[in-house]
Design a protein around this motif. Structure first.
Motif, PDB file in Angstrom:
ATOM      1  N   PHE A 145     -26.963  -0.001  37.841  1.00  0.00           N
ATOM      2  CA  PHE A 145     -27.662  -1.003  38.918  1.00  0.00           C
ATOM      3  C   PHE A 145     -29.089  -1.308  38.283  1.00  0.00           C
ATOM      4  O   PHE A 145     -29.581  -2.615  38.416  1.00  0.00           O
ATOM      5  CB  PHE A 145     -27.566  -0.321  40.144  1.00  0.00           C
ATOM      6  CG  PHE A 145     -26.368  -0.023  41.029  1.00  0.00           C
ATOM      7  CD1 PHE A 145     -25.276  -0.772  40.551  1.00  0.00           C
ATOM      8  CD2 PHE A 145     -26.346   0.989  41.789  1.00  0.00           C
ATOM      9  CE1 PHE A 145     -24.171  -0.461  41.250  1.00  0.00           C
ATOM     10  CE2 PHE A 145     -25.102   1.153  42.424  1.00  0.00           C
ATOM     11  CZ  PHE A 145     -24.083   0.311  42.113  1.00  0.00           C
ATOM     12  N   ILE A 146     -29.971  -0.312  37.907  1.00  0.00           N
ATOM     13  CA  ILE A 146     -31.158  -0.440  37.548  1.00  0.00           C
ATOM     14  C   ILE A 146     -31.022  -1.317  36.286  1.00  0.00           C
ATOM     15  O   ILE A 146     -32.090  -2.306  36.166  1.00  0.00           O
ATOM     16  CB  ILE A 146     -31.829   0.787  37.243  1.00  0.00           C
ATOM     17  CG1 ILE A 146     -32.080   1.476  38.769  1.00  0.00           C
ATOM     18  CG2 ILE A 146     -33.006   0.613  36.577  1.00  0.00           C
ATOM     19  CD1 ILE A 146     -32.451   2.975  38.401  1.00  0.00           C
ATOM     20  N   ASP A 147     -30.499  -1.073  35.496  1.00  0.00           N
ATOM     21  CA  ASP A 147     -30.268  -2.164  34.034  1.00  0.00           C
ATOM     22  C   ASP A 147     -30.270  -3.526  34.437  1.00  0.00           C
ATOM     23  O   ASP A 147     -30.864  -4.456  33.727  1.00  0.00           O
ATOM     24  CB  ASP A 147     -29.377  -1.278  33.187  1.00  0.00           C
ATOM     25  CG  ASP A 147     -29.740  -0.256  32.568  1.00  0.00           C
ATOM     26  OD1 ASP A 147     -31.045   0.108  32.640  1.00  0.00           O
ATOM     27  OD2 ASP A 147     -28.846   0.276  31.567  1.00  0.00           O
ATOM     28  N   GLU A 148     -29.353  -3.659  35.290  1.00  0.00           N
ATOM     29  CA  GLU A 148     -28.831  -5.217  35.667  1.00  0.00           C
ATOM     30  C   GLU A 148     -30.161  -5.913  36.501  1.00  0.00           C
ATOM     31  O   GLU A 148     -30.426  -6.790  36.264  1.00  0.00           O
ATOM     32  CB  GLU A 148     -27.645  -5.267  36.746  1.00  0.00           C
ATOM     33  CG  GLU A 148     -26.350  -4.654  35.990  1.00  0.00           C
ATOM     34  CD  GLU A 148     -25.952  -5.948  35.056  1.00  0.00           C
ATOM     35  OE1 GLU A 148     -25.812  -6.931  35.473  1.00  0.00           O
ATOM     36  OE2 GLU A 148     -25.547  -5.480  34.045  1.00  0.00           O
ATOM     37  N   HIS A 149     -30.841  -5.037  37.321  1.00  0.00           N
ATOM     38  CA  HIS A 149     -31.772  -5.665  37.909  1.00  0.00           C
ATOM     39  C   HIS A 149     -33.298  -5.615  37.142  1.00  0.00           C
ATOM     40  O   HIS A 149     -33.814  -6.812  37.217  1.00  0.00           O
ATOM     41  CB  HIS A 149     -32.259  -4.815  39.166  1.00  0.00           C
ATOM     42  CG  HIS A 149     -31.346  -4.570  40.121  1.00  0.00           C
ATOM     43  ND1 HIS A 149     -30.565  -5.992  40.702  1.00  0.00           N
ATOM     44  CD2 HIS A 149     -30.901  -3.632  41.129  1.00  0.00           C
ATOM     45  CE1 HIS A 149     -29.648  -5.139  41.702  1.00  0.00           C
ATOM     46  NE2 HIS A 149     -29.951  -3.792  41.633  1.00  0.00           N
ATOM     47  N   VAL A 150     -33.473  -4.937  36.362  1.00  0.00           N
ATOM     48  CA  VAL A 150     -34.530  -5.087  35.263  1.00  0.00           C
ATOM     49  C   VAL A 150     -34.397  -6.373  34.409  1.00  0.00           C
ATOM     50  O   VAL A 150     -35.023  -7.109  34.218  1.00  0.00           O
ATOM     51  CB  VAL A 150     -34.797  -3.877  34.527  1.00  0.00           C
ATOM     52  CG1 VAL A 150     -35.800  -3.990  33.482  1.00  0.00           C
ATOM     53  CG2 VAL A 150     -35.090  -2.729  35.525  1.00  0.00           C
ATOM     54  N   ARG A 151     -33.142  -6.484  33.990  1.00  0.00           N
ATOM     55  CA  ARG A 151     -32.743  -7.715  32.960  1.00  0.00           C
ATOM     56  C   ARG A 151     -32.806  -8.997  33.638  1.00  0.00           C
ATOM     57  O   ARG A 151     -33.327  -9.806  33.134  1.00  0.00           O
ATOM     58  CB  ARG A 151     -31.141  -7.447  32.636  1.00  0.00           C
ATOM     59  CG  ARG A 151     -30.956  -8.414  31.685  1.00  0.00           C
ATOM     60  CD  ARG A 151     -29.271  -8.592  31.649  1.00  0.00           C
ATOM     61  NE  ARG A 151     -28.784  -9.132  32.714  1.00  0.00           N
ATOM     62  CZ  ARG A 151     -27.540  -9.135  33.110  1.00  0.00           C
ATOM     63  NH1 ARG A 151     -26.663  -8.476  32.481  1.00  0.00           N
ATOM     64  NH2 ARG A 151     -27.035  -9.538  34.270  1.00  0.00           N
ATOM     65  N   ASP A 152     -32.864  -8.931  35.188  1.00  0.00           N
ATOM     66  CA  ASP A 152     -32.952 -10.052  35.772  1.00  0.00           C
ATOM     67  C   ASP A 152     -34.310 -10.279  36.222  1.00  0.00           C
ATOM     68  O   ASP A 152     -34.776 -11.424  36.905  1.00  0.00           O
ATOM     69  CB  ASP A 152     -32.106 -10.091  37.276  1.00  0.00           C
ATOM     70  CG  ASP A 152     -30.612 -10.156  36.780  1.00  0.00           C
ATOM     71  OD1 ASP A 152     -30.219 -10.625  35.663  1.00  0.00           O
ATOM     72  OD2 ASP A 152     -29.789  -9.957  37.638  1.00  0.00           O
TER      73      ASP A 152
END
Length: 426
Positions: A181-188
């Motif tokens: 989840f965190i990786d996806e949000h930081v990427r966005d």
């Protein structure tokens, strides 16, 4: 908090909005308007007395300078000062009572949100088909125990009913979800925040949880001081307070944050069959998204949050539905809410893993969060939030939807790089 100007200009609109939320606000609004009239009357009276006092304060030195007797005027001003003090006390009382009533009003639901409770929630779309099994499927409690993912008994021993311990691969699977989840949000482009878990009363007040729902949280009292704090029920409570009492610049918006925290809930811990295992607990993990936006960007931000939360569940390959909540099922502070609900096969029901909500300016008014617009005037921001995601119901959905005939569970593809395995075996 609802703008008093709107209540003055259209009280019937506010009453109708509250009724959509199954909240009878008629008397509250009538009382607010009575206190509002009284408050303005007192304000006018106090201001008139202050003007008289200011004029006299200029006259007294002149009278004395000219050798006159100012004693009568001074006595009159002393009496007037007493009346001003009484008026100020009465004004403070009226303002406090009006504010108390304003805080008891829920946010106005958006116009397109239907009235009523959860029976009027509207499923908007579904993702994938319900999983079908050519064997007798197990429930998530039995699967988690047989695979040594969760220790329910020792969790209850440590903390009572509604608690569990993630063990071994189970702990790693939980951590894999959070990292994904965190990786996806930081990427966005969302800024990752690690937040305090113990919060001051003001945080609950701004979020709209206090004073009405103060009894639903866990409170911590420092035994050596008067310092009293509560354990945050969601990271949203902290994130919407980051810019309390601040003025942002227009080019700073939108502000996009994510926070990972455990969430602490007193109302959890039911013994109903549909709440067994990890479905409802006193503590669970969640990654939360929050945005601060200009009012004109608010609707687009809401759609973005819904899309991001949906995308996470889709990448996990889980069957779910997206539902638009009726007004009465939206929380106290929210104008609209969409829920993402995953399918739990053993229960034959959908369970919410994300709520995406728009508070409009309701929380910003409580927290005095404004931005300077292109017109150089100050405006309240809009605040929005969405779970991205909560794990305690995703975990059961994953092990049930991905279970195999031999009792193993296939790991969703997006989690394999974090977990280091393709299949969890007995």
């Amino acid at each position: 908090m609802i703008d008093i100007k709107l209540i003055r200009s259209n009280p019937d609109l506010i009453k109708a909005g509250a009724k959509k939320k199954e909240f009878d606000a008629d008397k509250i609004i009538d009382d607010i308007l009575k206190y509002d009239v009284r408050r303005r009357e007192i304000t006018g009276s106090v201001e008139a007395m202050r003007a008289e006092q200011n004029a006299a304060s200029k006259q007294i030195p002149q009278i004395k300078k000219q050798g006159g007797d100012a004693s009568e005027l001074m006595a009159k001003m002393k009496a007037l000062a007493g009346k001003i003090k009484e008026g100020e006390a009465e004004l403070g009382e009226a303002e406090a009572k009006q504010n108390e009533l304003l805080l008891s009003l829920p946010n106005m639901p958006d116009e397109d949100v239907v009235a009523g409770g959860k029976e009027n929630n509207q499923p908007l779309r579904y993702f994938k088909e319900k999983p079908e099994f050519d064997f007798e499927p197990k429930n998530h409690v039995d699967l988690c125990e047989s695979l040594h993912l969760i220790d329910y008994q020792r969790g209850a021993k440590l903390s009572g009913a509604g608690s569990w311990v993630y063990t071994g691969v189970g702990a790693r699977l939980e951590w894999a979800l959070l990292n994904f989840f965190i990786d996806e949000h930081v990427r966005d482009g969302y800024q990752f925040m690690l937040l305090p878990h113990m919060l001051k009363y003001e945080c609950g007040y701004v979020a709209g949880q206090f004073p009405k729902f103060a009894d639903e949280d866990y409170w911590i009292q420092n035994p050596t001081t008067n310092d009293r704090k509560f354990l945050l029920p969601t990271a949203e409570t902290a994130l919407v307070n980051l810019h309390r009492d601040e003025v942002l610049e227009a080019d700073e918006l939108p502000k996009k944050y994510i926070g990972y925290t455990p969430c602490y809930r007193r109302e959890a811990g039911s013994y109903r069959s549909e709440e067994r295992g990890m479905i409802r607990g006193h503590q669970f993990n969640k990654v939360e998204m929050v945005q601060y936006t200009k009012p004109e960007d608010s609707d687009a931000a809401f759609e973005e949050l819904v899309h991001k939360a949906e995308n996470l569940v889709q990448e996990l390959g889980l069957h779910y539905r997206l539902s638009k909540l009726a007004a009465g099922d939206c929380s106290f502070s929210m104008a609209r809410t969409y829920d993402i609900e995953v399918w739990i096969p053993s229960m034959g029901i959908y369970k919410e893993v994300s709520s995406a909500s728009n508070a409009r300016e309701y929380q910003a008014r409580r927290g005095n969060v404004k931005y300077r617009g292109e017109d150089k005037k100050l405006h309240f921001v809009h605040t929005l939030n969405a779970s991205g995601l909560a794990t305690s119901r995703l975990f059961p959905a994953i092990v049930e939807q991905y279970q195999n005939a031999d009792g193993s569970v296939t790991v969703p593809e997006v989690l394999r790089k974090y977990l280091g395995m393709d299949v969890i075996r007995p």
